[in-house]
Motif scaffolding. Structure first.
Motif, PDB file in Angstrom:
ATOM      1  N   UNK A   1       0.834  -1.211   0.000  1.00 41.58           N
ATOM      2  CA  UNK A   1       0.000   0.000   0.000  1.00 41.58           C
ATOM      3  C   UNK A   1       0.868   1.260   0.000  1.00 41.58           C
ATOM      4  N   UNK A   2       1.967   1.245   0.759  1.00 41.15           N
ATOM      5  CA  UNK A   2       2.856   2.400   0.812  1.00 41.15           C
ATOM      6  C   UNK A   2       3.495   2.640  -0.556  1.00 41.15           C
ATOM      7  N   UNK A   3       3.969   1.583  -1.178  1.00 34.80           N
ATOM      8  CA  UNK A   3       4.582   1.760  -2.495  1.00 34.80           C
ATOM      9  C   UNK A   3       3.558   2.248  -3.515  1.00 34.80           C
ATOM     10  N   UNK A   4       2.367   1.667  -3.510  1.00 32.42           N
ATOM     11  CA  UNK A   4       1.341   2.087  -4.473  1.00 32.42           C
ATOM     12  C   UNK A   4       0.957   3.551  -4.266  1.00 32.42           C
ATOM     13  N   UNK A   5       0.848   3.970  -3.019  1.00 31.90           N
ATOM     14  CA  UNK A   5       0.529   5.369  -2.718  1.00 31.90           C
ATOM     15  C   UNK A   5       1.646   6.286  -3.214  1.00 31.90           C
ATOM     16  N   UNK A   6       2.873   5.901  -2.951  1.00 30.66           N
ATOM     17  CA  UNK A   6       4.024   6.681  -3.424  1.00 30.66           C
ATOM     18  C   UNK A   6       4.037   6.745  -4.946  1.00 30.66           C
ATOM     19  N   UNK A   7       3.823   5.606  -5.566  1.00 29.96           N
ATOM     20  CA  UNK A   7       3.879   5.534  -7.023  1.00 29.96           C
ATOM     21  C   UNK A   7       2.780   6.382  -7.673  1.00 29.96           C
TER      22      UNK A   7
ATOM     23  N   UNK B   1       1.494   8.996  -6.465  1.00 32.35           N
ATOM     24  CA  UNK B   1       1.740  10.408  -6.151  1.00 32.35           C
ATOM     25  C   UNK B   1       3.133  10.856  -6.574  1.00 32.35           C
ATOM     26  N   UNK B   2       3.838  10.013  -7.284  1.00 27.32           N
ATOM     27  CA  UNK B   2       5.255  10.233  -7.610  1.00 27.32           C
ATOM     28  C   UNK B   2       5.525  11.617  -8.197  1.00 27.32           C
ATOM     29  N   UNK B   3       4.788  11.994  -9.224  1.00 26.56           N
ATOM     30  CA  UNK B   3       5.041  13.280  -9.884  1.00 26.56           C
ATOM     31  C   UNK B   3       4.842  14.441  -8.909  1.00 26.56           C
ATOM     32  N   UNK B   4       3.779  14.368  -8.124  1.00 26.80           N
ATOM     33  CA  UNK B   4       3.483  15.418  -7.154  1.00 26.80           C
ATOM     34  C   UNK B   4       4.537  15.473  -6.049  1.00 26.80           C
ATOM     35  N   UNK B   5       4.880  14.319  -5.478  1.00 28.99           N
ATOM     36  CA  UNK B   5       5.831  14.270  -4.361  1.00 28.99           C
ATOM     37  C   UNK B   5       7.241  14.659  -4.792  1.00 28.99           C
TER      38      UNK B   5
ATOM     39  N   UNK C   1      -0.644  11.567   0.110  1.00 27.69           N
ATOM     40  CA  UNK C   1      -0.917  11.176  -1.264  1.00 27.69           C
ATOM     41  C   UNK C   1      -1.723  12.241  -1.991  1.00 27.69           C
ATOM     42  N   UNK C   2      -1.445  12.400  -3.256  1.00 29.88           N
ATOM     43  CA  UNK C   2      -2.057  13.470  -4.046  1.00 29.88           C
ATOM     44  C   UNK C   2      -3.585  13.391  -4.042  1.00 29.88           C
ATOM     45  N   UNK C   3      -4.146  12.196  -3.982  1.00 29.44           N
ATOM     46  CA  UNK C   3      -5.604  12.051  -4.033  1.00 29.44           C
ATOM     47  C   UNK C   3      -6.310  12.442  -2.733  1.00 29.44           C
ATOM     48  N   UNK C   4      -5.543  12.715  -1.688  1.00 31.93           N
ATOM     49  CA  UNK C   4      -6.150  12.977  -0.378  1.00 31.93           C
ATOM     50  C   UNK C   4      -5.938  14.409   0.097  1.00 31.93           C
ATOM     51  N   UNK C   5      -5.425  15.248  -0.761  1.00 32.75           N
ATOM     52  CA  UNK C   5      -5.190  16.655  -0.439  1.00 32.75           C
ATOM     53  C   UNK C   5      -6.525  17.382  -0.305  1.00 32.75           C
ATOM     54  N   UNK C   6      -6.531  18.425   0.499  1.00 31.81           N
ATOM     55  CA  UNK C   6      -7.689  19.305   0.565  1.00 31.81           C
ATOM     56  C   UNK C   6      -8.801  18.858   1.498  1.00 31.81           C
ATOM     57  N   UNK C   7      -8.556  17.847   2.320  1.00 32.47           N
ATOM     58  CA  UNK C   7      -9.565  17.373   3.270  1.00 32.47           C
ATOM     59  C   UNK C   7      -9.251  17.744   4.714  1.00 32.47           C
TER      60      UNK C   7
END
Length: 183
Positions: free
Chosen positions: A22-28, A30-34, A100-106
């Motif tokens: 899960x950590x790798x998938x989240x990183x992957x 969000x890679x461009x953003x992170x 992760x990029x998908x969880x921003x703004x909450x």
């Protein structure tokens, strides 16, 4: 193992081996953003790199020199936060975080950093919490600013990110200030 429930939606806990995928998938995802702000992204190329991060995090925790925890939002791993290091002699904790990029703004990270700051002062008996962020990283800088941290400095060319230097801004909070704001 570190476990800290922040509220009904968010908890922090030490990552375990089973979290590596899960950590790798989240990183992957969000890679461009992170990559714009974090120097380790290009070194995380497979699940074994995430496993190594988890193992290193356990060593930091056991030696009391750092604390990395997974951020779980509604039961899902959404980021990592904690103390990159501790300076026990001077009673300082250095908070670091990414989401992760998908969880921003909450409002997730603001709640996490608030809880970590409270944990630093109430449970670890630290006197100071530092947060450093790249000068241009407005989202990361907004968190300590929102929580009332004081901007204490601007360090030029503080970090090498892939092909250029970035400046850092240092934010600080003292236990006396944090406790006064909460009373």
């Amino acid at each position: 193992m570190f476990v800290y429930d922040i509220d009904e939606e968010i908890s922090l806990r030490s990552l375990v081996g089973q979290d590596a995928i899960a950590l790798f998938q989240l990183t992957d995802r969000s890679r461009h953003y992170l990559r714009e702000w974090l120097p380790w992204v290009d070194d995380t190329v497979n699940i074994n790199d995430s496993r190594e991060f988890i193992a290193n995090s356990h060593q930091l925790y056991e030696k009391r020199i750092g604390l990395n925890a997974g951020i779980f939002y509604k039961g899902m791993l959404v980021g990592v936060a904690g103390f990159n290091s501790f300076d026990w002699r001077n009673q300082i904790g250095f908070i670091g975080y990414w989401l992760g990029v998908d969880f921003q703004g909450n409002g997730i990270m603001t709640r996490v950093v608030s809880a970590l700051t409270d944990f630093a002062f109430q449970h670890l008996q630290l006197n100071r919490v530092d947060i450093r962020a790249a000068y241009e990283n407005k989202k990361s800088r907004a968190i300590p600013e929102r929580l009332g941290f004081r901007m204490e400095g601007h360090i030029r060319q503080a970090e090498w990110l892939y092909n250029h230097f970035v400046d850092h801004v240092i934010y600080g909070m003292l236990a006396s200030e944090w406790n006064r704001e909460r009373d």
